[in-house]
Design a protein around this motif. Structure first.
Motif, PDB file in Angstrom:
ATOM      1  N   GLN A  15      21.265 -12.543  43.946  1.00  0.00           N
ATOM      2  CA  GLN A  15      20.088 -13.380  44.048  1.00  0.00           C
ATOM      3  C   GLN A  15      20.545 -14.500  43.303  1.00  0.00           C
ATOM      4  N   VAL A  16      21.286 -15.180  43.231  1.00  0.00           N
ATOM      5  CA  VAL A  16      21.396 -16.974  42.123  1.00  0.00           C
ATOM      6  C   VAL A  16      20.379 -17.071  41.619  1.00  0.00           C
ATOM      7  N   GLN A  17      19.836 -17.399  40.455  1.00  0.00           N
ATOM      8  CA  GLN A  17      18.464 -17.138  38.934  1.00  0.00           C
ATOM      9  C   GLN A  17      19.679 -18.400  38.408  1.00  0.00           C
ATOM     10  N   LEU A  18      18.493 -19.596  38.241  1.00  0.00           N
ATOM     11  CA  LEU A  18      18.922 -20.391  37.122  1.00  0.00           C
ATOM     12  C   LEU A  18      17.733 -21.092  36.613  1.00  0.00           C
ATOM     13  N   VAL A  19      18.085 -20.707  35.115  1.00  0.00           N
ATOM     14  CA  VAL A  19      16.634 -19.817  34.177  1.00  0.00           C
ATOM     15  C   VAL A  19      16.170 -20.981  33.208  1.00  0.00           C
ATOM     16  N   GLU A  20      15.645 -22.731  32.948  1.00  0.00           N
ATOM     17  CA  GLU A  20      15.335 -23.296  32.284  1.00  0.00           C
ATOM     18  C   GLU A  20      14.719 -22.660  31.419  1.00  0.00           C
ATOM     19  N   SER A  21      14.564 -23.317  29.953  1.00  0.00           N
ATOM     20  CA  SER A  21      14.395 -23.057  28.310  1.00  0.00           C
ATOM     21  C   SER A  21      14.301 -24.295  27.739  1.00  0.00           C
ATOM     22  N   GLY A  22      13.308 -24.818  26.669  1.00  0.00           N
ATOM     23  CA  GLY A  22      13.908 -25.946  25.736  1.00  0.00           C
ATOM     24  C   GLY A  22      12.972 -27.140  25.802  1.00  0.00           C
ATOM     25  N   GLY A  23      12.189 -27.221  27.581  1.00  0.00           N
ATOM     26  CA  GLY A  23      10.895 -28.058  27.179  1.00  0.00           C
ATOM     27  C   GLY A  23       9.635 -28.270  26.909  1.00  0.00           C
ATOM     28  N   GLY A  24       9.771 -28.871  26.238  1.00  0.00           N
ATOM     29  CA  GLY A  24       8.113 -29.747  25.460  1.00  0.00           C
ATOM     30  C   GLY A  24       7.413 -30.675  25.202  1.00  0.00           C
ATOM     31  N   SER A  25       7.134 -30.548  24.286  1.00  0.00           N
ATOM     32  CA  SER A  25       6.053 -32.492  24.179  1.00  0.00           C
ATOM     33  C   SER A  25       6.846 -32.815  23.242  1.00  0.00           C
ATOM     34  N   VAL A  26       7.319 -34.107  22.611  1.00  0.00           N
ATOM     35  CA  VAL A  26       7.653 -35.019  21.513  1.00  0.00           C
ATOM     36  C   VAL A  26       6.881 -36.361  21.276  1.00  0.00           C
ATOM     37  N   GLN A  27       7.478 -36.919  20.513  1.00  0.00           N
ATOM     38  CA  GLN A  27       6.998 -38.487  20.324  1.00  0.00           C
ATOM     39  C   GLN A  27       8.257 -38.402  20.142  1.00  0.00           C
ATOM     40  N   ALA A  28       8.024 -39.926  20.314  1.00  0.00           N
ATOM     41  CA  ALA A  28       9.076 -41.061  20.527  1.00  0.00           C
ATOM     42  C   ALA A  28      10.209 -41.004  19.346  1.00  0.00           C
ATOM     43  N   GLY A  29      11.558 -40.994  19.730  1.00  0.00           N
ATOM     44  CA  GLY A  29      12.509 -40.951  18.887  1.00  0.00           C
ATOM     45  C   GLY A  29      12.870 -39.042  18.404  1.00  0.00           C
ATOM     46  N   GLY A  30      12.100 -38.406  19.054  1.00  0.00           N
ATOM     47  CA  GLY A  30      12.528 -36.928  18.720  1.00  0.00           C
ATOM     48  C   GLY A  30      12.847 -36.668  19.559  1.00  0.00           C
ATOM     49  N   SER A  31      13.971 -35.273  18.857  1.00  0.00           N
ATOM     50  CA  SER A  31      15.042 -34.853  20.162  1.00  0.00           C
ATOM     51  C   SER A  31      14.228 -32.702  20.802  1.00  0.00           C
ATOM     52  N   LEU A  32      15.072 -32.735  21.806  1.00  0.00           N
ATOM     53  CA  LEU A  32      14.956 -31.202  22.159  1.00  0.00           C
ATOM     54  C   LEU A  32      16.390 -31.090  22.980  1.00  0.00           C
ATOM     55  N   ARG A  33      16.203 -29.341  22.746  1.00  0.00           N
ATOM     56  CA  ARG A  33      17.350 -29.487  23.685  1.00  0.00           C
ATOM     57  C   ARG A  33      17.177 -28.497  24.790  1.00  0.00           C
ATOM     58  N   LEU A  34      17.917 -28.540  25.530  1.00  0.00           N
ATOM     59  CA  LEU A  34      16.895 -27.766  27.332  1.00  0.00           C
ATOM     60  C   LEU A  34      18.697 -26.597  27.653  1.00  0.00           C
ATOM     61  N   SER A  44      23.127 -30.122  46.183  1.00  0.00           N
ATOM     62  CA  SER A  44      23.370 -29.395  47.750  1.00  0.00           C
ATOM     63  C   SER A  44      23.430 -28.492  47.055  1.00  0.00           C
ATOM     64  N   GLY A  45      23.468 -27.508  45.650  1.00  0.00           N
ATOM     65  CA  GLY A  45      23.348 -27.034  45.145  1.00  0.00           C
ATOM     66  C   GLY A  45      22.555 -25.482  44.745  1.00  0.00           C
ATOM     67  N   TYR A  46      22.470 -24.962  43.358  1.00  0.00           N
ATOM     68  CA  TYR A  46      21.677 -24.017  43.342  1.00  0.00           C
ATOM     69  C   TYR A  46      20.892 -24.691  42.145  1.00  0.00           C
ATOM     70  N   TRP A  47      19.121 -24.294  42.613  1.00  0.00           N
ATOM     71  CA  TRP A  47      18.614 -24.908  41.482  1.00  0.00           C
ATOM     72  C   TRP A  47      17.388 -24.339  40.653  1.00  0.00           C
ATOM     73  N   GLY A  48      17.182 -24.137  39.823  1.00  0.00           N
ATOM     74  CA  GLY A  48      16.027 -23.448  38.876  1.00  0.00           C
ATOM     75  C   GLY A  48      15.642 -24.276  38.925  1.00  0.00           C
TER      76      GLY A  48
END
Length: 120
Positions: free
Chosen positions: A1-20, A107-111
């Motif tokens: 079974q295909v799996q896509l697992v995301e990580s790296g989200g969160g809360s930041v202030q404007a101007g900040g950075s995140l890497r998913l 139409s593909g696989y989604w996390g």
């Protein structure tokens, strides 16, 4: 079974950075275009960025050009979304998607999604 697992989200202030990050399993990652979509509360889902199988071609929605960068590491079956200079309007659940081509990603696989919240 295909799996896509995301990580790296969160809360930041404007101007900040995140890497998913999105790690794929149970499919031949090298054969798939990969992308990111997002959906904010009360809004329709929208395309954010995509990258072809080899990584040489990328696409972005206009509002993130120059701030977001999509990349992939085929050896690790992982796609990334580096998000810089984040704005409150970037707040959304971000989804990793994979399919044969960029044009058919929806139409593909989604996390399962990862929440990004940007405060002003």
């Amino acid at each position: 079974q295909v799996q896509l697992v995301e990580s790296g989200g969160g809360s930041v202030q404007a101007g900040g950075s995140l890497r998913l990050s999105c790690v794929a399993s149970q499919f031949i990652f090298n054969n798939y275009a990969m992308g990111w979509f997002r959906q904010a509360p009360g809004k329709e889902r929208e395309f954010v960025a995509a990258i072809i199988r080899g990584g040489a071609v990328t696409e972005y929605r206009d509002s993130v050009k120059g701030r977001f960068t999509i990349s992939r590491d085929n050896a690790k079956s992982t796609v990334y979304l580096q998000m810089n200079n984040l704005k409150p309007e970037d707040t959304a659940v971000y989804y990793c998607v994979g399919h044969w081509t960029i044009a058919t990603l929806e139409s593909g696989y989604w996390g399962q999604g990862t929440q990004v919240t940007v405060s002003s």
